[in-house]
Design a protein around this motif. Structure first.
Motif, PDB file in Angstrom:
ATOM      1  N   GLN A   3       0.930  -1.205  -0.005  1.00 48.22           N
ATOM      2  CA  GLN A   3      -0.022   0.008   0.042  1.00 48.22           C
ATOM      3  C   GLN A   3       0.696   1.326   0.214  1.00 48.22           C
ATOM      4  O   GLN A   3       1.989   1.246   0.509  1.00 48.22           O
ATOM      5  CB  GLN A   3      -0.806   0.017   1.550  1.00 48.22           C
ATOM      6  N   SER A   5       1.203   5.695   0.220  1.00 46.41           N
ATOM      7  CA  SER A   5       0.442   6.845   0.869  1.00 46.41           C
ATOM      8  C   SER A   5       0.890   8.137   0.140  1.00 46.41           C
ATOM      9  O   SER A   5       1.860   7.994  -0.800  1.00 46.41           O
ATOM     10  CB  SER A   5       1.041   7.112   2.187  1.00 46.41           C
ATOM     11  N   LYS A   6       0.242   9.065   0.592  1.00 47.63           N
ATOM     12  CA  LYS A   6       0.777  10.637  -0.170  1.00 47.63           C
ATOM     13  C   LYS A   6       2.291  10.711  -0.210  1.00 47.63           C
ATOM     14  O   LYS A   6       2.663  11.538  -0.926  1.00 47.63           O
ATOM     15  CB  LYS A   6      -0.259  11.774   0.027  1.00 47.63           C
ATOM     16  N   THR A   8       4.436   8.624  -0.154  1.00 49.66           N
ATOM     17  CA  THR A   8       5.582   7.645  -1.094  1.00 49.66           C
ATOM     18  C   THR A   8       6.023   8.221  -2.134  1.00 49.66           C
ATOM     19  O   THR A   8       5.324   9.128  -2.724  1.00 49.66           O
ATOM     20  CB  THR A   8       4.639   6.507  -1.561  1.00 49.66           C
ATOM     21  N   ASP A  54      -5.463  12.369  -2.782  1.00 47.82           N
ATOM     22  CA  ASP A  54      -6.088  11.535  -1.912  1.00 47.82           C
ATOM     23  C   ASP A  54      -6.751  10.380  -3.008  1.00 47.82           C
ATOM     24  O   ASP A  54      -6.738   9.160  -2.958  1.00 47.82           O
ATOM     25  CB  ASP A  54      -7.186  11.787  -1.151  1.00 47.82           C
ATOM     26  N   VAL A  57      -4.036   8.098  -4.688  1.00 49.27           N
ATOM     27  CA  VAL A  57      -3.382   7.139  -3.818  1.00 49.27           C
ATOM     28  C   VAL A  57      -4.418   6.064  -3.678  1.00 49.27           C
ATOM     29  O   VAL A  57      -4.165   4.840  -3.916  1.00 49.27           O
ATOM     30  CB  VAL A  57      -3.184   7.711  -2.294  1.00 49.27           C
ATOM     31  N   ASN A  61      -3.776   2.335  -4.896  1.00 46.39           N
ATOM     32  CA  ASN A  61      -3.889   1.221  -4.019  1.00 46.39           C
ATOM     33  C   ASN A  61      -5.011   0.033  -3.978  1.00 46.39           C
ATOM     34  O   ASN A  61      -4.805  -1.086  -4.010  1.00 46.39           O
ATOM     35  CB  ASN A  61      -4.231   1.731  -2.592  1.00 46.39           C
TER      36      ASN A  61
END
Length: 68
Positions: A3, A5-6, A8, A54, A57, A61
């Motif tokens: 997974q 996130s912002k 990454t 968001d 992401v 994911n």
């Protein structure tokens, strides 16, 4: 299952699964191979390209979950 996130980094994301590249290319991130883009976070890259981080992401994911 991986997974992201912002926060990454794009380079890290592509190391997790290079098959995510078409998602980034489709939203206008055409310099994935540029050294500077490798050090950008997903949030920074989304901001530069006018994309909601968001949402991006979530899309990434979802893609990664389907691969696993």
């Amino acid at each position: 299952m991986a997974q992201v996130s912002k926060s990454t980094m794009i380079g890290e994301l592509l190391m997790i699964d290079e098959n995510v590249a078409p998602i980034l290319l489709n939203i206008g991130m055409h310099c994935l191979g540029c050294p500077s883009s490798q050090m950008e976070t997903i949030e920074e890259a989304a901001m530069v390209h006018g994309i909601d981080a968001d949402d991006l992401v979530e899309e990434i994911n979802t893609f990664l979950a389907q691969q696993g």
